[in-house]
Design a protein around this motif. Structure first.
Motif, PDB file in Angstrom:
ATOM      1  N   VAL A 288       1.429  -0.636   0.063  1.00 18.22           N
ATOM      2  CA  VAL A 288       0.130  -0.184   0.213  1.00 18.22           C
ATOM      3  C   VAL A 288       0.714   1.343   0.070  1.00 18.22           C
ATOM      4  CG1 VAL A 288      -1.838   1.059   0.816  1.00 18.22           C
ATOM      5  CG2 VAL A 288      -1.735  -1.883   1.284  1.00 18.22           C
ATOM      6  N   GLU A 289       0.834   2.171  -0.638  1.00 24.88           N
ATOM      7  CA  GLU A 289       1.494   3.477  -0.775  1.00 24.88           C
ATOM      8  C   GLU A 289       0.782   4.191   0.093  1.00 24.88           C
ATOM      9  OE1 GLU A 289       1.241   4.696  -4.569  1.00 24.88           O
ATOM     10  OE2 GLU A 289       2.109   3.434  -5.707  1.00 24.88           O
ATOM     11  N   VAL A 290       1.695   4.432   0.855  1.00 25.69           N
ATOM     12  CA  VAL A 290       1.053   5.349   2.366  1.00 25.69           C
ATOM     13  C   VAL A 290       1.711   6.964   2.179  1.00 25.69           C
ATOM     14  CG1 VAL A 290       1.698   5.896   5.058  1.00 25.69           C
ATOM     15  CG2 VAL A 290       1.422   3.952   3.600  1.00 25.69           C
ATOM     16  N   PRO A 291       1.260   7.937   1.471  1.00 26.23           N
ATOM     17  CA  PRO A 291       1.527   9.546   1.360  1.00 26.23           C
ATOM     18  C   PRO A 291       2.689   9.948   1.878  1.00 26.23           C
ATOM     19  CG  PRO A 291      -0.810   9.513   2.831  1.00 26.23           C
ATOM     20  CD  PRO A 291      -0.181   8.254   2.763  1.00 26.23           C
ATOM     21  N   LEU A 294       6.066   7.115   7.426  1.00 26.52           N
ATOM     22  CA  LEU A 294       5.605   6.719   9.093  1.00 26.52           C
ATOM     23  C   LEU A 294       7.125   5.755   9.608  1.00 26.52           C
ATOM     24  CD1 LEU A 294       3.729   6.257  11.463  1.00 26.52           C
ATOM     25  CD2 LEU A 294       2.675   4.123  10.518  1.00 26.52           C
ATOM     26  N   LYS A 295       7.367   6.132  11.133  1.00 30.79           N
ATOM     27  CA  LYS A 295       8.853   6.126  11.878  1.00 30.79           C
ATOM     28  C   LYS A 295       7.951   5.618  12.504  1.00 30.79           C
ATOM     29  CE  LYS A 295      11.849   8.675   8.793  1.00 30.79           C
ATOM     30  NZ  LYS A 295      13.001   9.497   8.909  1.00 30.79           N
ATOM     31  N   ALA A 296       9.091   5.161  14.077  1.00 30.36           N
ATOM     32  CA  ALA A 296       8.623   4.177  15.230  1.00 30.36           C
ATOM     33  C   ALA A 296       8.616   5.398  15.385  1.00 30.36           C
ATOM     34  CB  ALA A 296       9.410   3.779  15.597  1.00 30.36           C
ATOM     35  N   PRO A 297       7.667   5.991  17.558  1.00 28.48           N
ATOM     36  CA  PRO A 297       7.673   7.097  18.038  1.00 28.48           C
ATOM     37  C   PRO A 297       8.842   7.066  18.819  1.00 28.48           C
ATOM     38  CG  PRO A 297       5.940   5.140  18.838  1.00 28.48           C
ATOM     39  CD  PRO A 297       6.175   4.769  16.847  1.00 28.48           C
ATOM     40  N   LEU A 298       8.604   8.104  19.272  1.00 29.30           N
ATOM     41  CA  LEU A 298      10.110   8.302  20.138  1.00 29.30           C
ATOM     42  C   LEU A 298       9.556   8.264  21.156  1.00 29.30           C
ATOM     43  CD1 LEU A 298      12.290  10.922  18.224  1.00 29.30           C
ATOM     44  CD2 LEU A 298      12.912   8.506  18.471  1.00 29.30           C
ATOM     45  N   GLY A 299      10.123   6.934  22.110  1.00 31.73           N
ATOM     46  CA  GLY A 299       8.835   6.512  23.121  1.00 31.73           C
ATOM     47  C   GLY A 299      10.182   7.421  24.419  1.00 31.73           C
TER      48      GLY A 299
END
Length: 450
Positions: A288-291, A294-299
């Protein structure tokens, strides 16, 4: 435990809880009546109030008491007040508490103003739980997979719930009758021990039940309305002890006919009739092409291994003496204090000082094990080199057939006094006896220190 939805967030903030409750509302809509029980998290309480405006908000009584015991002590009326179904009994317990500490009323009004007592629950919601321990059950169910990545964790949760629903469907296929067997066992167990109740019948469907164990209280039971003045039947939809005492006196009456439809086999099968669709592995997923990227959150993550199990409080079974972590609890336990243990007690006859497998127990029948004699019986004098005095001592010990004490040894070496002359005569008499007739002594018995 019936799982509805789960989500992944980096921290318990009000925005994250609002997002989760919004998604939950899309999944289940807003059924009426609805009750949501939360812990002492204020952000979660605000999110539930904003998203589910018409729901009944309940608060976990365990979390309330954890905050209560930090400020107030010695109030044993809180638990019976929370468990009672009658408003009169609740007010009686709380009045006793407010007389001892008037500040409790202000504290409950400011910080815990949700419903945590059974008497204020909506009877239409057939759930009388005052704690949200079901959430802890789910937490314990998935604690072994929490370390997985988010994608693998979500897939594993889906698999566990899919297997769970399949198992419940197979159980439902074997069930017969109208009411679940677990509810039947609960009612059968509740019919025992009703000797303290006296039934005074007024009609075929209504009666008075006298409770002789609680100050001769009386309750009115109406079977055709499924009600009792103790209010337990209305909240749980299962006959209370007063209703069971009256039902068991009737002929050709089945207890299961007075149980609500929510405990029926039909409702159980309908709850698990849907199929959770199986899925393929990640290599077969469609792209699926994401606009956006998306990266992992910096928790924020604390140092060290993350804790999985919840820290138990001092009032829980198996908990520590305070809300300390394992490392802090171990340090506090060994902080300059020695562990003092009392004497052991024998379970055979209750005497102290030995265990049941010890030879000291007269009921055990065992004897003390004898030690084997040592091979090298000549004990060297410590920190002493080979000297003429040492050679003389060894010669006396080896050639003497009798027992040689320390004072006699000093006399033979010329270190004694005249008061020990009688010992010389005794030694001469012993040496005159033939060796074959004298008692053979082991090398261990040659030296006796008095």
């Amino acid at each position: 435990m019936y799982p509805l939805a789960f989500g992944f967030i980096n921290s318990e903030t009000e925005d994250n809880w609002t997002w989760f409750m919004t998604q939950l509302r899309k999944a289940i809509r807003e059924p009426k009546p609805l009750a949501v029980c939360t812990d002492a998290c204020k952000g979660l309480e605000k999110s539930v109030r904003n998203v589910f405006n018409g729901a009944e908000q309940r608060e976990c009584f365990f979390h309330l008491m954890q905050n209560f015991i930090k400020r107030f002590h010695g109030f044993g009326k809180m638990y019976p007040a929370a468990r009672t179904y009658r408003t009169e009994v609740f007010k009686e317990h709380m009045t006793t508490i407010f007389k001892d500490a008037p500040e409790v009323w202000n504290w409950l009004r400011d910080y815990h103003n949700l419903k945590w007592m059974r008497c204020s629950f909506n009877p239409a919601i057939k759930c009388d739980y005052i704690t949200n321990n079901v959430a802890e059950v789910f937490n314990n169910w998935i604690k072994d997979i929490k370390d997985l990545p988010v994608v693998d964790l979500a897939d594993k949760l889906r698999e566990m719930i899919m297997v769970l629903w399949r198992r419940r469907r197979r159980i439902g296929e074997r069930l017969q009758g109208r009411i679940l067997p677990a509810v039947k066992l609960q009612l059968k167990a509740a019919t025992r021990g009703l000797g303290h109740l006296k039934v005074v019948p007024a009609g075929d469907w209504s009666t008075e039940v006298w409770d002789n164990s609680t100050g001769h209280a009386r309750h009115r039971v109406e079977l055709h309305r499924h009600t009792c003045t103790c209010c337990e039947w209305q909240h749980t939809s299962k006959p209370c002890q007063h209703a069971l005492a009256f039902i068991t006196t009737q002929r050709n009456v089945d207890v299961c006919d007075f149980v609500d439809e929510c405990y029926s086999v039909e409702k159980f099968k309908a709850a698990y009739c849907r199929l959770i669709e199986p899925m393929t592995d990640k290599s077969q997923w469609s792209e699926v092409e994401v606009p956006f990227c998306l990266k992992a959150p910096l928790g924020k993550r604390n140092v060290g291994r993350q804790r999985k199990n919840r820290i138990k409080g001092c009032l829980e079974a198996g908990g520590n003496s305070g809300e300390l972590s394992r490392g802090k609890a171990a340090a506090a336990k060994n902080d300059g204090k020695k562990m003092v243990r009392g004497p052991v007690t024998c379970p055979n006859h209750g005497l102290k000082g030995h265990r049941k497998t010890s030879y000291k127990c007269p009921l055990n029948g065992t004897r003390k094990r004898l030690r084997k004699p040592r091979k090298n019986t000549t004990k060297n004098w410590p920190h002493e080199a080979s000297t003429p005095e040492r050679s003389a001592r060894e010669e006396i010990l080896q050639n003497s057939p009798g027992i040689v004490t320390r004072s006699r040894l000093a006399f033979l070496l010329g270190e004694g006094t005249s008061s020990q002359s009688h010992m010389s005569t005794l030694l001469e008499i012993r040496t005159s006896v033939p060796t074959a007739l004298s008692k053979k002594l082991t090398p261990k018995r040659k030296l006796q220190i008095d």
